[in-house]
Design a protein around this motif. Structure first.
Motif, PDB file in Angstrom:
ATOM      1  N   TYR A   5       0.862  -1.171   0.000  1.00  0.00           N
ATOM      2  CA  TYR A   5       0.000   0.000   0.000  1.00  0.00           C
ATOM      3  C   TYR A   5       0.904   1.228   0.000  1.00  0.00           C
ATOM      4  O   TYR A   5       1.942   1.249   0.692  1.00  0.00           O
ATOM      5  N   LYS A  41      -1.437  -2.151  -4.045  1.00  0.00           N
ATOM      6  CA  LYS A  41      -2.764  -2.569  -3.575  1.00  0.00           C
ATOM      7  C   LYS A  41      -3.699  -1.385  -3.352  1.00  0.00           C
ATOM      8  O   LYS A  41      -4.916  -1.532  -3.326  1.00  0.00           O
ATOM      9  N   GLY A  42      -3.122  -0.195  -3.182  1.00  0.00           N
ATOM     10  CA  GLY A  42      -3.931   0.999  -2.950  1.00  0.00           C
ATOM     11  C   GLY A  42      -3.045   2.188  -2.648  1.00  0.00           C
ATOM     12  O   GLY A  42      -1.904   2.034  -2.192  1.00  0.00           O
ATOM     13  N   TYR A  44      -3.028   5.936  -0.645  1.00  0.00           N
ATOM     14  CA  TYR A  44      -3.722   6.750   0.344  1.00  0.00           C
ATOM     15  C   TYR A  44      -3.023   8.107   0.420  1.00  0.00           C
ATOM     16  O   TYR A  44      -1.839   8.195   0.743  1.00  0.00           O
ATOM     17  N   GLU A  60      -8.236   4.973   7.476  1.00  0.00           N
ATOM     18  CA  GLU A  60      -8.810   4.128   6.429  1.00  0.00           C
ATOM     19  C   GLU A  60      -7.827   3.030   6.013  1.00  0.00           C
ATOM     20  O   GLU A  60      -8.214   1.869   5.814  1.00  0.00           O
ATOM     21  N   LEU A  61      -6.549   3.393   5.901  1.00  0.00           N
ATOM     22  CA  LEU A  61      -5.517   2.417   5.545  1.00  0.00           C
ATOM     23  C   LEU A  61      -5.374   1.361   6.639  1.00  0.00           C
ATOM     24  O   LEU A  61      -5.296   0.158   6.352  1.00  0.00           O
ATOM     25  N   GLU A  64      -8.144  -1.070   6.522  1.00  0.00           N
ATOM     26  CA  GLU A  64      -7.960  -2.008   5.413  1.00  0.00           C
ATOM     27  C   GLU A  64      -6.962  -3.106   5.801  1.00  0.00           C
ATOM     28  O   GLU A  64      -7.153  -4.281   5.475  1.00  0.00           O
ATOM     29  N   LYS A  67      -8.551  -5.694   7.998  1.00  0.00           N
ATOM     30  CA  LYS A  67      -9.523  -6.562   7.321  1.00  0.00           C
ATOM     31  C   LYS A  67      -8.861  -7.755   6.636  1.00  0.00           C
ATOM     32  O   LYS A  67      -9.484  -8.797   6.482  1.00  0.00           O
ATOM     33  N   LYS A  68      -7.612  -7.584   6.246  1.00  0.00           N
ATOM     34  CA  LYS A  68      -6.940  -8.614   5.477  1.00  0.00           C
ATOM     35  C   LYS A  68      -6.629  -9.837   6.341  1.00  0.00           C
ATOM     36  O   LYS A  68      -6.604  -9.764   7.566  1.00  0.00           O
ATOM     37  N   LYS A  74       1.844  -7.993   4.804  1.00  0.00           N
ATOM     38  CA  LYS A  74       1.429  -6.751   4.139  1.00  0.00           C
ATOM     39  C   LYS A  74       2.529  -5.708   4.309  1.00  0.00           C
ATOM     40  O   LYS A  74       3.308  -5.746   5.265  1.00  0.00           O
TER      41      LYS A  74
END
Length: 297
Positions: A5, A41-42, A44, A60-61, A64, A67-68, A74
């Motif tokens: 990320y 992956k994203g 921010y 928000e990051l 996320e 959640k994984k 990661k």
């Protein structure tokens, strides 16, 4: 590292001082990922201070990341460690939280090999330098404000009744702002007459257009800025008063009289004729909850 990320951050003051920009950071991170075959992956993008992690995009990051899958490694990439944090204590705490979710934070310009124990020394340096910069900048700002006040200038945000202006020489100053300035003059003169309670005077001032809470109104009455003086805090128990260069709204003698009234418990007289015109329905309306006549208190 197979995927990551990307986190880019800038605060408004940093962009003014150093020319940081979100697109520039993002472009460098994307090129780094392309060169090293890292899947993005994203992305921010944050426009927020790094004094703590109470930032919208970071939250928000982090959500996320949580959640994984717990078994999935990661990564979070950013340019430098000052993009991650400018507070050592919060930075180490967040690194610990990320580790709990098998997530590694990494700065591409200041890489750290966390498998090497001695690398923590370099991490401490990378994190401590931005915090030291922040502390020094804050001290310089505070010293500059204090010097300006000692010279009779008021560089802070203008108190109610005044407005900030920039003079021809580029220096900051405050000047009276209407209609608030005139209402404040009226309020000071009303207080020394001792005809009404201060809370009643505040309510009338509010009706005249002075948007001011009860606690703020009492701070106004105790603030020497309105009689042309500037208070400079020396320490927690001592302050210095200097003559300001701005135009006062009231005289020093009137200010002193008001302090005598504010700091002394005195019973106001019963002159309320002028209040009747403002609260003309007092005594006529009935409260639907307690069934008592409404009044002003």
């Amino acid at each position: 590292m197979k995927s990551a990320y990307l986190y880019v951050r800038v605060s408004t003051d940093e962009q003014k001082r150093k020319g940081y920009s979100l697109p520039e950071q993002e472009d460098r991170l994307l090129k780094y990922c392309k060169y090293n075959n890292i899947e993005v992956k994203g992305i921010y993008r944050e426009d927020y201070s790094a004094k703590n992690f109470n930032r919208p995009e970071w939250k928000e990051l982090f959500f996320e990341i949580k959640k994984k899958s717990a078994g999935e490694n990661k990564n979070i990439l950013f340019i430098k460690w000052d993009r991650f944090s400018r507070n050592v204590e919060y930075a180490y705490e967040m690194i610990g939280k990320l580790r709990k979710y098998k997530t590694t934070a990494m700065a591409i310009d200041q890489p750290i090999d966390f498998s090497v124990p001695e690398s923590t020394v370099m991490l401490a340096v990378y994190l401590a330098v931005p915090e030291a910069e922040n502390t020094r900048r804050a001290q310089n700002t505070a010293n500059g404000i204090r010097r300006a006040k000692l010279m009779g200038r008021y560089p802070n945000k203008a108190p109610i009744g005044f407005i900030n202006v920039t003079l021809m020489d580029g220096k900051k100053a405050i000047v009276p702002k209407e209609p608030e300035a005139e209402i404040i003059k009226w309020a000071f003169n009303q207080v020394i007459q001792n005809d009404h309670r201060i809370s009643e005077i505040r309510k009338i001032a509010n009706d005249k257009g002075l948007m001011c809470s009860r606690s703020h109104f009492f701070r106004v009455l105790r603030n020497p800025i309105y009689c042309g003086l500037i208070s400079i805090k020396i320490n927690s128990n001592e302050e210095q008063i200097v003559q300001g260069l701005h135009e006062p709204l009231i005289s020093e003698s009137l200010f002193d009289q008001v302090q005598s009234v504010v700091n002394t418990k005195r019973k106001a007289t019963a002159k309320r004729d002028d209040l009747q015109s403002v609260f003309f329905l007092r005594g006529f309306l009935t409260c639907p909850v307690c069934d008592r006549k409404l009044t002003y208190a």
